[in-house]
Design an enzyme around this catalytic site. Structure first.
Site, PDB file in Angstrom:
ATOM      1  CG  HIS A 111      29.062 -20.283-100.300  1.00 26.03           C
ATOM      2  ND1 HIS A 111      29.909 -20.495-101.386  1.00 26.03           N
ATOM      3  CD2 HIS A 111      29.541 -19.188 -99.641  1.00 26.03           C
ATOM      4  CE1 HIS A 111      30.836 -19.562-101.390  1.00 26.03           C
ATOM      5  NE2 HIS A 111      30.643 -18.751-100.332  1.00 26.03           N
ATOM      6  CB  CYS A 156      31.951 -16.937 -97.694  1.00 25.63           C
ATOM      7  SG  CYS A 156      30.704 -15.638 -97.791  1.00 25.63           S
TER       8      CYS A 156
END
Length: 377
Positions: free
Chosen positions: A336, A352
């Site tokens: 992301h 992440c």
């Protein structure tokens, strides 16, 4: 004139008696001459009969003594066995029998080779039946006929073939084993990371033996006396080739970089941030399971590192996920964008993979759900 004295006339009866006596003497003489001739004829005939009987008896004894021998002109599979005993014929025929059973057949299929004998492939051969028929034929002839053939060496001109049969199950067993050796799984095209290196594997077809045609080909080769046979197989196309491999994302933790491959070709490279030592990014093979535009961030760790953060953060400039999110099959892990652009290139996330927001927006439309993601050191 001198008177002639007339002789007295003979009595007719006396003359008849004299004639009869002469006839009797002739008959007796003739009879005496016939008796030695008849006797000689009788003796001669007896001698002939005795000679013939002796010859017949001798011939019978001669034939009887050779009754265990095959008649002249008897052949088995082209080999003359006339005048031999059964045991002798078996020894003479043994090499021919061996040539049938031990004949080698070279078999090829898909680069694999075998050498098998006819015996190993189920061929069975025997001369017993041929010899039984040859002996039976001799026994059906009268002894005088057998004597004729033996004394004059007259061939009977009889040909018998050895019994040859084929056990199909042996060929089927060989084909089944050959199919296992010939079989090769197709290789799909793929990307991987091994020992720190990106490995590119192109596709390759597999192969599969055509078992039905293979059985028929071997049977035909055995029946036709061939020395080699090539078995057919078919290629199995790979499910994934270079043409349909599609995109693959590779994240190199040691470099903090994300690589996008189009098939086997490198298409894009992006700098990223990955997990901190306390929250390392998991390594392995994963896939994209969801795509979100302007995602809402949901606090995943209310009791630990997220206890001071709100339960949710809606889309906006402060959203930790930025404007684009690719959710992975690794639980809680995403690729992301991030408003914390200073973390890019660092080990700073909670697992992440962070990107500049502009980079995440550029990558997003290129990726489909199901795209493989490889995370490696």
């Amino acid at each position: 004139m001198t008177d002639e004295v007339a002789e007295p006339a003979k009595d007719l009866d006396a003359m008849e008696d004299e004639t009869e006596n002469q006839d009797d003497d002739g008959e007796r003489f003739a009879t005496k001459r016939r008796r030695p001739l008849l006797f000689s004829l009788a003796i001669g005939l007896a001698l002939v009969l005795l000679s013939t009987g002796c010859a017949a008896f001798a011939g019978y004894r001669y034939e009887k003594a050779r009754s265990g021998l095959l008649l002249p002109g008897v052949f088995v599979s082209g080999i003359d066995i006339g005048g031999m005993t059964r045991a002798e014929a078996e020894r003479v025929l043994a090499p021919r029998l061996s040539s049938v059973l031990d004949r080698k057949l070279r078999i090829r299929a898909g680069g694999v080779k075998w050498v098998r004998t006819a015996r190993q492939l189920g061929v069975r051969a025997s001369v017993d039946r041929a010899l039984d028929r040859a002996i039976g034929m001799s026994n059906r002839l009268g002894w005088t006929s057998r004597l004729f053939h033996r004394l004059l060496d007259r061939p009977v001109g009889e040909e018998f073939d050895m019994a040859v049969s084929l056990k199909d199950s042996a060929v089927e067993g060989f084909v089944n084993n050959a199919a296992e050796r010939v079989f090769k799984r197709p290789t799909n095209a793929f990307l991987d990371v091994q020992d720190g290196q990106v490995v590119k594997r192109g596709s390759a077809p597999g192969r599969e033996l055509l078992t039905g045609p293979a059985r028929k080909a071997i049977l035909r080769a055995l029946e036709g006396g061939r020395s080699s046979v090539k078995l057919r197989f078919r290629e199995i196309a790979p499910a994934v080739t270079e043409a349909n491999l599609g995109d693959t994302i590779i994240v190199r933790l040691s470099e903090n970089r994300l690589y996008l491959y189009d098939g086997l070709k490198l298409a894009r490279t992006y700098r990223v941030a990955t997990g901190s030592p306390e929250f390392p990014t998991p390594q392995g093979r994963f896939s994209v399971i969801n795509k979100r535009i302007n995602p809402t961030w949901v606090n995943p760790a209310k009791d630990t590192w997220g206890k001071d953060l709100p339960d949710r953060i809606p889309p906006g400039p402060d959203n930790p996920l930025g404007t684009r999110s690719l959710d992975l099959s690794a639980p809680g892990i995403r690729i992301h964008g991030t408003p914390s652009s200073g973390s890019i290139g660092q080990y700073a996330s909670h697992g992440c993979i962070r990107m500049f927001i502009s980079d995440s927006e550029a990558l997003f439309p290129l990726i489909e759900i199901g795209t493989p993601v490889i995370i490696a050191w």
